[in-house]
Design a protein around this motif. Structure first.
Motif, PDB file in Angstrom:
ATOM      1  N   ALA A   1       0.748  -1.170   0.237  1.00 22.37           N
ATOM      2  CA  ALA A   1      -0.067  -0.115  -0.022  1.00 22.37           C
ATOM      3  C   ALA A   1       0.902   1.183   0.147  1.00 22.37           C
ATOM      4  CB  ALA A   1      -1.019  -0.001   1.285  1.00 22.37           C
ATOM      5  N   THR A   2       0.251   2.264  -0.537  1.00 23.53           N
ATOM      6  CA  THR A   2       0.957   3.654  -0.289  1.00 23.53           C
ATOM      7  C   THR A   2       0.241   4.136   0.919  1.00 23.53           C
ATOM      8  OG1 THR A   2       1.079   3.624  -2.730  1.00 23.53           O
ATOM      9  CG2 THR A   2       1.111   5.948  -1.364  1.00 23.53           C
ATOM     10  N   MET A   3       1.198   4.515   1.980  1.00 26.31           N
ATOM     11  CA  MET A   3       0.852   4.799   3.342  1.00 26.31           C
ATOM     12  C   MET A   3       1.136   6.201   3.676  1.00 26.31           C
ATOM     13  SD  MET A   3       1.662   1.389   5.685  1.00 26.31           S
ATOM     14  CE  MET A   3       3.426   1.814   5.573  1.00 26.31           C
ATOM     15  N   PHE A   4       0.046   7.038   4.000  1.00 24.91           N
ATOM     16  CA  PHE A   4       0.316   8.378   4.548  1.00 24.91           C
ATOM     17  C   PHE A   4       0.463   8.380   6.131  1.00 24.91           C
ATOM     18  CE2 PHE A   4      -1.250   8.665   0.217  1.00 24.91           C
ATOM     19  CZ  PHE A   4      -0.566   9.826  -0.242  1.00 24.91           C
ATOM     20  N   ARG A   5       1.354   8.545   6.702  1.00 22.14           N
ATOM     21  CA  ARG A   5       1.468   8.240   8.046  1.00 22.14           C
ATOM     22  C   ARG A   5       0.545   8.994   8.909  1.00 22.14           C
ATOM     23  NH1 ARG A   5       6.524  10.400  11.629  1.00 22.14           N
ATOM     24  NH2 ARG A   5       4.981  12.191  11.427  1.00 22.14           N
ATOM     25  N   ASP A   6       0.414  10.449   8.640  1.00 23.72           N
ATOM     26  CA  ASP A   6      -0.375  11.139   9.584  1.00 23.72           C
ATOM     27  C   ASP A   6      -1.718  11.446   9.130  1.00 23.72           C
ATOM     28  OD1 ASP A   6       1.961  11.773  11.288  1.00 23.72           O
ATOM     29  OD2 ASP A   6       2.596  12.663   9.521  1.00 23.72           O
ATOM     30  N   LEU A   7      -2.228  10.650   8.250  1.00 25.17           N
ATOM     31  CA  LEU A   7      -3.618  10.930   7.579  1.00 25.17           C
ATOM     32  C   LEU A   7      -4.324   9.694   8.259  1.00 25.17           C
ATOM     33  CD1 LEU A   7      -3.158  12.161   4.070  1.00 25.17           C
ATOM     34  CD2 LEU A   7      -2.792  13.630   6.226  1.00 25.17           C
ATOM     35  N   LYS A   8      -5.803   9.937   8.393  1.00 28.80           N
ATOM     36  CA  LYS A   8      -6.640   8.863   8.746  1.00 28.80           C
ATOM     37  C   LYS A   8      -7.700   8.783   7.914  1.00 28.80           C
ATOM     38  CE  LYS A   8      -5.147   9.802  13.786  1.00 28.80           C
ATOM     39  NZ  LYS A   8      -4.341   8.719  13.708  1.00 28.80           N
ATOM     40  N   THR A   9      -8.603   7.732   7.876  1.00 28.90           N
ATOM     41  CA  THR A   9      -9.759   7.418   7.074  1.00 28.90           C
ATOM     42  C   THR A   9     -10.864   8.106   7.728  1.00 28.90           C
ATOM     43  OG1 THR A   9     -10.205   5.274   8.208  1.00 28.90           O
ATOM     44  CG2 THR A   9      -8.638   5.144   6.546  1.00 28.90           C
ATOM     45  N   GLU A  10     -11.923   8.052   7.067  1.00 27.95           N
ATOM     46  CA  GLU A  10     -13.359   8.541   7.773  1.00 27.95           C
ATOM     47  C   GLU A  10     -13.648   7.994   8.991  1.00 27.95           C
ATOM     48  OE1 GLU A  10     -14.907   5.798   4.457  1.00 27.95           O
ATOM     49  OE2 GLU A  10     -12.865   6.728   4.919  1.00 27.95           O
ATOM     50  N   ASP A  11     -13.078   6.907   9.227  1.00 28.68           N
ATOM     51  CA  ASP A  11     -13.268   6.244  10.349  1.00 28.68           C
ATOM     52  C   ASP A  11     -12.515   6.530  11.647  1.00 28.68           C
ATOM     53  OD1 ASP A  11     -15.534   4.772   9.306  1.00 28.68           O
ATOM     54  OD2 ASP A  11     -14.235   3.168   8.648  1.00 28.68           O
ATOM     55  N   GLY A  12     -11.474   7.286  11.519  1.00 30.14           N
ATOM     56  CA  GLY A  12     -10.309   7.716  12.082  1.00 30.14           C
ATOM     57  C   GLY A  12      -9.350   6.801  12.502  1.00 30.14           C
ATOM     58  N   GLU A  13      -9.241   5.883  11.569  1.00 31.30           N
ATOM     59  CA  GLU A  13      -8.157   4.856  11.649  1.00 31.30           C
ATOM     60  C   GLU A  13      -6.940   5.355  10.789  1.00 31.30           C
ATOM     61  OE1 GLU A  13      -9.600   1.085  10.359  1.00 31.30           O
ATOM     62  OE2 GLU A  13     -10.996   1.051  11.938  1.00 31.30           O
ATOM     63  N   GLY A  14      -5.705   5.088  11.067  1.00 27.62           N
ATOM     64  CA  GLY A  14      -4.532   5.371  10.425  1.00 27.62           C
ATOM     65  C   GLY A  14      -3.444   4.361  10.546  1.00 27.62           C
ATOM     66  N   PRO A  15      -2.571   4.573   9.827  1.00 30.08           N
ATOM     67  CA  PRO A  15      -2.306   5.421   8.539  1.00 30.08           C
ATOM     68  C   PRO A  15      -3.318   5.157   7.388  1.00 30.08           C
ATOM     69  CG  PRO A  15      -0.408   3.744   8.389  1.00 30.08           C
ATOM     70  CD  PRO A  15      -1.302   3.510   9.592  1.00 30.08           C
ATOM     71  N   LEU A  16      -3.598   6.356   6.732  1.00 29.95           N
ATOM     72  CA  LEU A  16      -4.301   6.313   5.572  1.00 29.95           C
ATOM     73  C   LEU A  16      -3.435   5.298   4.426  1.00 29.95           C
ATOM     74  CD1 LEU A  16      -6.595   7.120   3.799  1.00 29.95           C
ATOM     75  CD2 LEU A  16      -5.379   8.624   2.900  1.00 29.95           C
ATOM     76  N   LYS A  17      -4.205   4.083   4.018  1.00 30.41           N
ATOM     77  CA  LYS A  17      -3.637   3.517   3.118  1.00 30.41           C
ATOM     78  C   LYS A  17      -4.278   3.317   1.742  1.00 30.41           C
ATOM     79  CE  LYS A  17      -1.248   0.092   6.448  1.00 30.41           C
ATOM     80  NZ  LYS A  17      -1.227  -1.242   6.499  1.00 30.41           N
ATOM     81  N   VAL A  18      -3.688   3.464   0.662  1.00 32.50           N
ATOM     82  CA  VAL A  18      -4.034   3.342  -0.672  1.00 32.50           C
ATOM     83  C   VAL A  18      -3.516   1.839  -1.164  1.00 32.50           C
ATOM     84  CG1 VAL A  18      -4.327   4.419  -3.134  1.00 32.50           C
ATOM     85  CG2 VAL A  18      -3.734   5.762  -0.955  1.00 32.50           C
ATOM     86  N   TYR A  19      -4.642   0.977  -1.496  1.00 29.42           N
ATOM     87  CA  TYR A  19      -4.122  -0.225  -1.827  1.00 29.42           C
ATOM     88  C   TYR A  19      -3.978  -0.387  -3.291  1.00 29.42           C
ATOM     89  CZ  TYR A  19      -4.865  -1.714   2.793  1.00 29.42           C
ATOM     90  OH  TYR A  19      -4.945  -1.913   4.332  1.00 29.42           O
ATOM     91  N   PRO A  20      -2.978  -1.051  -3.908  1.00 28.37           N
ATOM     92  CA  PRO A  20      -2.769  -1.236  -5.174  1.00 28.37           C
ATOM     93  C   PRO A  20      -4.172  -1.864  -6.037  1.00 28.37           C
ATOM     94  CG  PRO A  20      -0.908  -1.781  -4.153  1.00 28.37           C
ATOM     95  CD  PRO A  20      -1.847  -1.705  -3.016  1.00 28.37           C
ATOM     96  N   LYS A  21      -4.652  -1.279  -6.980  1.00 21.53           N
ATOM     97  CA  LYS A  21      -5.861  -1.795  -7.695  1.00 21.53           C
ATOM     98  C   LYS A  21      -5.434  -1.433  -9.202  1.00 21.53           C
ATOM     99  CE  LYS A  21     -10.598  -1.119  -8.556  1.00 21.53           C
ATOM    100  NZ  LYS A  21     -11.899  -0.317  -7.943  1.00 21.53           N
ATOM    101  N   LYS A  22      -5.382  -2.518  -9.980  1.00 27.50           N
ATOM    102  CA  LYS A  22      -4.939  -2.496 -11.199  1.00 27.50           C
ATOM    103  C   LYS A  22      -5.466  -1.434 -12.002  1.00 27.50           C
ATOM    104  CE  LYS A  22      -3.415  -5.493 -15.066  1.00 27.50           C
ATOM    105  NZ  LYS A  22      -3.201  -6.974 -15.376  1.00 27.50           N
ATOM    106  N   GLY A  23      -4.822  -0.396 -12.613  1.00 21.69           N
ATOM    107  CA  GLY A  23      -5.632   0.549 -13.393  1.00 21.69           C
ATOM    108  C   GLY A  23      -6.087   1.762 -12.572  1.00 21.69           C
ATOM    109  N   SER A  24      -5.817   1.733 -11.218  1.00 26.00           N
ATOM    110  CA  SER A  24      -6.310   2.942 -10.736  1.00 26.00           C
ATOM    111  C   SER A  24      -5.180   3.844 -10.369  1.00 26.00           C
ATOM    112  CB  SER A  24      -7.109   2.648  -9.194  1.00 26.00           C
ATOM    113  OG  SER A  24      -6.033   2.196  -8.366  1.00 26.00           O
TER     114      SER A  24
END
Length: 403
Positions: A303-326
């Motif tokens: 995943a591409t991880m942003f250490r200090d950012l959180k999801t809408e649920d307040g969980e962190g780090p924010l992770k962008v998971y590899p999805k082919k084509g995205s």
């Protein structure tokens, strides 16, 4: 095609920022927490998204996204909508809309001037000049996920087709296609012998002399060999019809992460010293575009991880998971702490690709296309002879083929 392979164990940068930091966090066994924590005043500026699911183009959240990209990041024609003059029904709907005082297209074409007459004139100017490139004929993107609002992090589904993903990887692979039966170390030597040259990645790392910050492998491609990426990147940012156009992009890259390989915490923006001593004179990196060329599921790493950012649920780090084509788009230099040349809040890392517990499972790799946009015209340095002009015919042919 000529490519250049970057050092697999190198990174650039100038060390930890001297702004907005407090005491270092407790040292962990891995190296994913080596940066000091953000100061509370900076943490208070973070704005998570209320909803990271696929958003409607006409929603309030996307209106705010376009507004931010125009006013804060300097892309007023981002993902612009091209009106179809032959579509009378659509035109009538736009003219008779009672729900909105300003059309969706006008929203991100308007200047920041409060004078409505000036806004109207500026909008007419943009609309009259925006269609002047084959790239502008590509359809706008319509599958956005707003993963974080401030700093802004976007995911765009179907940015590449699966066929375009495979082709982009093949652009790297063609250089050693006759060596498929050799082990990986020999393949790397074959590529290196042709490329002849290695360089450090110009990213902001904790230690410019660190030896193990990046264990992934990067190849630099010629612009002409990546027409899909160059065309779609221009279309997304809305810069194809600007005076600079494609010339603001650094060399397109292909990056491979094999199992256990990673890129530790870093910033994409250039350091003050790098900017001051940069003979290129292209200015700061204003946008980072990553396109995921392979799939990795949750639990498989990568995943591409942003250490200090959180999801809408307040969980962190924010992770962008590899999805082919995205694709993942963020802006590494604007916003954050005033009077700083980079946004420390965009500190991110390439998570290590996991080794599956079941050894019989096939080995997975993470592949991405990577592209940085500079503030001013950029002069490419690698591979030898690479230049923006040679890509024009390839990009035009690709765009015309999409119609």
């Amino acid at each position: 095609m000529v490519v250049k392979k970057a050092s697999r164990s190198s990174t650039g940068g100038f060390g930890t920022s001297n702004v907005a930091v407090i005491t270092k966090p407790k040292k962990e066994e891995d190296d994913y927490a080596i940066y000091p924590a953000l100061e509370k005043s900076v943490v208070d500026t973070l704005v998570p998204t209320p909803d990271s699911s696929l958003v409607d183009e006409n929603s309030d959240i996307m209106r705010e996204v376009y507004d931010r990209i125009s006013q804060v990041h300097g892309f007023p024609n981002f993902n612009f909508v091209v009106a179809d003059d032959n579509d009378e029904e659509t035109n009538n709907e736009d003219e008779n809309s009672e729900d909105e005082a300003v059309s969706f297209e006008d929203l991100f074409l308007l200047s920041n001037d409060d004078d409505e007459e000036v806004k109207h004139e500026e909008t007419e100017k943009n609309e009259s000049t925006i269609i002047s490139s084959p790239v502008d004929k590509l359809p706008p993107f319509n599958k956005f996920h707003v993963l974080h609002m401030d700093p802004l992090v976007l995911q765009i589904d179907d940015f590449f087709t699966h066929e375009e993903c495979d082709k982009y990887i093949q652009e790297k692979a063609t250089i050693n296609q006759d060596n498929d039966d050799k082990d990986d170390s020999n393949k790397d030597k074959d590529i290196e012998s042709i490329s002849k040259f290695k360089t450090r990645s110009k990213t902001v790392g904790k230690d410019s002399n660190a030896k193990a910050q990046r264990t992934s492998t990067t190849w630099f491609l010629n612009y002409k060999d990546a027409p899909e990426l160059m065309g779609k990147a221009q279309r997304l940012l809305g810069i194809s019809s600007s005076e600079q156009g494609i010339k603001v992009f650094e060399e397109p890259q292909a990056v491979r992460y094999r199992q256990t390989e990673k890129f530790t915490w870093h910033l994409d923006a250039l350091s003050p010293d790098a900017l001051q001593n940069d003979p290129n004179g292209a200015g700061q990196r204003v946008a980072t575009l990553l396109v995921y060329l392979t799939d990795l599921e949750k639990g498989e790493g990568g995943a591409t991880m942003f250490r200090d950012l959180k999801t809408e649920d307040g969980e962190g780090p924010l992770k962008v998971y590899p999805k082919k084509g995205s694709a993942c788009l963020f802006f590494p230099s604007a916003g954050g702490i005033p009077n700083q040349p980079f946004d420390i809040r965009t500190l991110h890392a390439g998570e290590a690709v996991s080794i599956p517990e079941d050894k019989s499972m096939p080995k997975k790799e993470k592949w991405i296309a990577q592209l940085w946009c500079r503030k001013n015209e950029y002069k490419p340095t690698v591979p030898v002879g690479n230049n923006h002009e040679d890509a024009a015919s390839a990009i035009e042919a690709y765009c015309l083929d999409q119609q």
